[in-house]
Design a protein around this motif. Sequence first.
Motif, PDB file in Angstrom:
ATOM      1  N   THR A  84     -77.207  -2.914  -6.088  1.00  0.00           N
ATOM      2  CA  THR A  84     -75.989  -2.579  -5.371  1.00  0.00           C
ATOM      3  C   THR A  84     -75.569  -3.748  -4.490  1.00  0.00           C
ATOM      4  O   THR A  84     -76.298  -4.737  -4.335  1.00  0.00           O
ATOM      5  N   ARG A  85     -74.416  -3.604  -3.861  1.00  0.00           N
ATOM      6  CA  ARG A  85     -73.932  -4.649  -2.960  1.00  0.00           C
ATOM      7  C   ARG A  85     -74.802  -4.776  -1.719  1.00  0.00           C
ATOM      8  O   ARG A  85     -74.759  -5.793  -1.038  1.00  0.00           O
TER       9      ARG A  85
ATOM     10  N   PRO B 223     -68.775 -10.074   7.821  1.00  0.00           N
ATOM     11  CA  PRO B 223     -67.357 -10.461   7.970  1.00  0.00           C
ATOM     12  C   PRO B 223     -67.090 -11.879   7.460  1.00  0.00           C
ATOM     13  O   PRO B 223     -66.847 -12.803   8.235  1.00  0.00           O
ATOM     14  N   TRP B 224     -67.112 -12.037   6.135  1.00  0.00           N
ATOM     15  CA  TRP B 224     -66.872 -13.354   5.548  1.00  0.00           C
ATOM     16  C   TRP B 224     -65.526 -13.930   5.950  1.00  0.00           C
ATOM     17  O   TRP B 224     -65.381 -15.161   6.098  1.00  0.00           O
TER      18      TRP B 224
ATOM     19  N   PHE C 237     -72.904 -15.721  -5.072  1.00  0.00           N
ATOM     20  CA  PHE C 237     -72.057 -14.643  -4.583  1.00  0.00           C
ATOM     21  C   PHE C 237     -71.891 -13.593  -5.669  1.00  0.00           C
ATOM     22  O   PHE C 237     -71.672 -13.913  -6.844  1.00  0.00           O
ATOM     23  N   GLY C 238     -71.979 -12.325  -5.260  1.00  0.00           N
ATOM     24  CA  GLY C 238     -71.793 -11.223  -6.179  1.00  0.00           C
ATOM     25  C   GLY C 238     -70.333 -10.971  -6.479  1.00  0.00           C
ATOM     26  O   GLY C 238     -69.436 -11.648  -5.951  1.00  0.00           O
ATOM     27  N   PRO C 239     -70.031  -9.968  -7.329  1.00  0.00           N
ATOM     28  CA  PRO C 239     -68.652  -9.657  -7.713  1.00  0.00           C
ATOM     29  C   PRO C 239     -67.775  -9.427  -6.492  1.00  0.00           C
ATOM     30  O   PRO C 239     -68.146  -8.704  -5.563  1.00  0.00           O
ATOM     31  N   GLY C 240     -66.618 -10.071  -6.476  1.00  0.00           N
ATOM     32  CA  GLY C 240     -65.669  -9.898  -5.375  1.00  0.00           C
ATOM     33  C   GLY C 240     -66.029 -10.654  -4.123  1.00  0.00           C
ATOM     34  O   GLY C 240     -65.272 -10.628  -3.143  1.00  0.00           O
ATOM     35  N   GLY C 241     -67.175 -11.305  -4.108  1.00  0.00           N
ATOM     36  CA  GLY C 241     -67.564 -12.081  -2.945  1.00  0.00           C
ATOM     37  C   GLY C 241     -68.074 -11.263  -1.775  1.00  0.00           C
ATOM     38  O   GLY C 241     -68.274 -11.802  -0.681  1.00  0.00           O
ATOM     39  N   HIS C 242     -68.348  -9.964  -1.980  1.00  0.00           N
ATOM     40  CA  HIS C 242     -68.805  -9.113  -0.871  1.00  0.00           C
ATOM     41  C   HIS C 242     -70.188  -9.504  -0.393  1.00  0.00           C
ATOM     42  O   HIS C 242     -70.484  -9.452   0.809  1.00  0.00           O
TER      43      HIS C 242
END
Length: 470
Positions: A131-132, A464-465, A440-445
Amino acid sequence: MDRRRFLAAMTAAGVAGPFAGVACAGRQGGAQPAPSGYGPLRPARDLRDGKVRLHLPEGFRYRSFSAAGEKFSDGGEVPGRHDGMAAFSGPGGSAILVRNHEIGGAVGAFGDRERAYDPMAGGGTSTLRVTRQGEVIRATPSLTGTMLNCSGGPMAWRAWVSCEETVNGPDVADAPGGEGNARLTQKHGYIFEVPLDRAATARPIRAAGRFAHESAAFDPSSGAIYLTEDNFAHPSGFYRYLPPKHPVLAGKLLDGGRLQMLAVADAERADLSLGQRPGAAYPTEWVDIDDPDPGFRGRPAYDEAVQAVGRQGRAKGAAIFARLEGAVYHQGVVYFVSTQGGDTSPADPMPDGFGKGRGQVWAYETWSGTLRLVYESPRASVLDLPDNITVSRRGTLVLCEDGDGDNYLRGLTKAGKLFDFCRLAPIAGDPGAEFAGSTFGPGGHTLYVNVQAKQGRSFAIWGPWERGLF
């Protein structure tokens, strides 16, 4: 998008490099430090068990997962020495991670030995769906029986290429310290493709060379695979493998292509391991490697065998680097790290191995053939032996340190700003622990990263990227 339009789009993306700001900063005297970044680093507790393993800016959280000695989903034991890694999009917003394990010696394969490339070799890869927030959904072995899998690179056809950082095999004498080569059943020193949806075939791409491979970066425009070499005690080279068919069209990486090594035009054996002027740029050309997959008679010394491919290139004028490690492709440019390139500051001790510096970052423009110096560390306290790298959505490079003291994740922005993002908390009895495999994972989260240690583990970091430069 069909394949033809995809290739055309990738070609168009390569006409302007994203790090023009860094190159300009270099010409004006080198990248300047930006110590603020996301703010000061503070001890942060692992959401897994409350222990402090990382120091992060305020607002960021993390969870560790899949440590060495834990169990795979099929009940097998997770090996250690976590290293290079890439993230791909998975179902339901999850991430699929393919992770290297840099294990040497004839210690036996993990996972199913019947599927192993060499049942006596202990390295390989594991594939995880997480998971994220770093919660493991599934984890399995995916490539086994390889050796010293250091880094590699993600491929556009949803695969990972894993690299062996060695030329061990039954035809080579043991390296200093002993590797048990006589017990190995296969030659090592190759790259291997690892698909996301099934176990790897464990077939080496022999035409891509037998040398101390480190990283692989795919150029979707040409189909070339750019390869770095980390030859610890000797000069290293920057290579490209030209497969017989574009991998996106083939749906996989084919053997039987051509291996080449980079040379500086009109400067034979240019020594780029030495300190460079800010913003240095060089026109380049490529020389063919006539025998990319050497076999050896009489079991030569490891120090001789590990130079067999590189010496061919240098005999034709190829350039010299100091320990090339991480590499990443971004918008027509391959960024790669020379871990010990540059000059040693009088305040820093001389590092072991080939190279006198504390690190360089280079950029190779695939469309122009120009090689540029992006950054050179002035001293260890600023940047100390960079290793694996990745790139954020904003085009900022993430550098994993492999230094002698505290190890950091540092950012290098397109404007030439270097900043600290994360520090590894000291691990009792394990001063050699280091960061590796940031992605970095999908979407950059989420930023996923490994810590290579006596008990390696993976981490998921989020926060908070948008507040900073990633």
